[in-house]
Design a protein around this motif. Sequence first.
Motif, PDB file in Angstrom:
ATOM      1  N   LYS A  74      15.088   6.773  -2.201  1.00 10.54           N
ATOM      2  CA  LYS A  74      13.985   7.262  -1.348  1.00 10.54           C
ATOM      3  C   LYS A  74      14.490   7.747   0.015  1.00 10.54           C
ATOM      4  O   LYS A  74      13.739   8.352   0.778  1.00 10.54           O
ATOM      5  N   GLN A  75      15.747   7.437   0.353  1.00  8.04           N
ATOM      6  CA  GLN A  75      16.293   7.820   1.654  1.00  8.04           C
ATOM      7  C   GLN A  75      17.022   9.159   1.561  1.00  8.04           C
ATOM      8  O   GLN A  75      17.479   9.563   0.487  1.00  8.04           O
ATOM      9  N   LEU A  76      17.139   9.813   2.703  1.00 13.60           N
ATOM     10  CA  LEU A  76      17.919  11.044   2.782  1.00 13.60           C
ATOM     11  C   LEU A  76      19.342  10.751   2.330  1.00 13.60           C
ATOM     12  O   LEU A  76      19.907   9.702   2.656  1.00 13.60           O
ATOM     13  N   SER A  77      19.954  11.648   1.565  1.00 13.66           N
ATOM     14  CA  SER A  77      21.280  11.383   1.006  1.00 13.66           C
ATOM     15  C   SER A  77      22.327  11.226   2.116  1.00 13.66           C
ATOM     16  O   SER A  77      22.213  11.814   3.193  1.00 13.66           O
ATOM     17  N   VAL A 134       0.831  -1.215   0.000  1.00 11.52           N
ATOM     18  CA  VAL A 134       0.000   0.000   0.000  1.00 11.52           C
ATOM     19  C   VAL A 134       0.861   1.259   0.000  1.00 11.52           C
ATOM     20  O   VAL A 134       0.559   2.232  -0.703  1.00 11.52           O
ATOM     21  N   VAL A 135       1.946   1.262   0.773  1.00 10.53           N
ATOM     22  CA  VAL A 135       2.683   2.516   1.003  1.00 10.53           C
ATOM     23  C   VAL A 135       3.956   2.674   0.180  1.00 10.53           C
ATOM     24  O   VAL A 135       4.430   3.796  -0.002  1.00 10.53           O
ATOM     25  N   PHE A 136       4.545   1.562  -0.319  1.00  9.22           N
ATOM     26  CA  PHE A 136       5.908   1.662  -0.841  1.00  9.22           C
ATOM     27  C   PHE A 136       6.024   2.630  -2.014  1.00  9.22           C
ATOM     28  O   PHE A 136       6.965   3.405  -2.093  1.00  9.22           O
ATOM     29  N   ASN A 137       5.085   2.587  -2.935  1.00  6.72           N
ATOM     30  CA  ASN A 137       5.178   3.460  -4.108  1.00  6.72           C
ATOM     31  C   ASN A 137       4.229   4.656  -4.034  1.00  6.72           C
ATOM     32  O   ASN A 137       3.946   5.292  -5.052  1.00  6.72           O
ATOM     33  N   ASP A 138       3.770   4.939  -2.843  1.00  9.91           N
ATOM     34  CA  ASP A 138       2.864   6.079  -2.635  1.00  9.91           C
ATOM     35  C   ASP A 138       3.445   6.958  -1.529  1.00  9.91           C
ATOM     36  O   ASP A 138       3.231   6.697  -0.348  1.00  9.91           O
ATOM     37  N   PRO A 139       4.197   7.987  -1.894  1.00 13.98           N
ATOM     38  CA  PRO A 139       4.877   8.817  -0.888  1.00 13.98           C
ATOM     39  C   PRO A 139       3.942   9.387   0.175  1.00 13.98           C
ATOM     40  O   PRO A 139       4.311   9.486   1.343  1.00 13.98           O
ATOM     41  N   LEU A 144       1.950   6.811   7.184  1.00 15.53           N
ATOM     42  CA  LEU A 144       2.348   5.702   8.061  1.00 15.53           C
ATOM     43  C   LEU A 144       3.394   6.154   9.064  1.00 15.53           C
ATOM     44  O   LEU A 144       3.291   5.873  10.270  1.00 15.53           O
ATOM     45  N   ASN A 145       4.418   6.841   8.568  1.00 12.80           N
ATOM     46  CA  ASN A 145       5.472   7.321   9.469  1.00 12.80           C
ATOM     47  C   ASN A 145       4.929   8.293  10.506  1.00 12.80           C
ATOM     48  O   ASN A 145       5.329   8.260  11.674  1.00 12.80           O
ATOM     49  N   ALA A 146       3.988   9.146  10.087  1.00 13.98           N
ATOM     50  CA  ALA A 146       3.397  10.121  11.011  1.00 13.98           C
ATOM     51  C   ALA A 146       2.603   9.429  12.115  1.00 13.98           C
ATOM     52  O   ALA A 146       2.517   9.930  13.241  1.00 13.98           O
TER      53      ALA A 146
END
Length: 200
Positions: free
Chosen positions: A159-162, A72-77, A83-85
């Motif tokens: 998708k991760q912070l550099s 559900v979440v992987f390709n939907d930012p 989810l993280n919130a």
Amino acid sequence: MLKVGITGGIGVGKTIVTRMFAILSVPVYDADTRAKWVMHHNQALRQELEQAYGPDTFTSEGELNRPYLASVVFNDPQRLEQLNALVHPHVRDDFEAWVMAQKNAPYVLKEAALMYESEAWKQMDEIIAVYAPMEVRLKRLLQRDTHRTEADIRSIIAKQLSEEEKMRRAEHIIYNDDARLLIPQVLKLHKQFLGRKPKV
């Protein structure tokens, strides 16, 4: 008590570094593992997840349906951000309760891949970023995660912070690049942290 965060992208070797600190009797909080525990056991969060993602979020046995949730979440930012919130505030509370139980430790370590994205860094006194160059990370991950292709891994990393941003924001960097020894770097920081005072 001094609270030290440790972060870094997939494949940099956070786990081996935290194991070294654990051998030195430093209590380690693994945010990813605890997040899964909290999602299973925190009733308020379970209700929030079901309301957000539907009844398939948990199996008929009451277990978290991770494949469904990932799909559900992987390709939907936006869904991933949602989810993280939902999860991160409960993990922050869980971490604070865990810290209170580590009464005799001179300092504690929190390992979190999303240290900055989740704003968990605000709970920390100092941050360690573990660094490895891209080619080293790819080699490790292709050996470890045989079900993933190089394209899969690069997609996750993108998708991760550099790494550059993590290194810029951290107070300390441990280089796990297969060129520099890890143990002396860990021992040097351990000695520093034993003499540190937490921020007021």
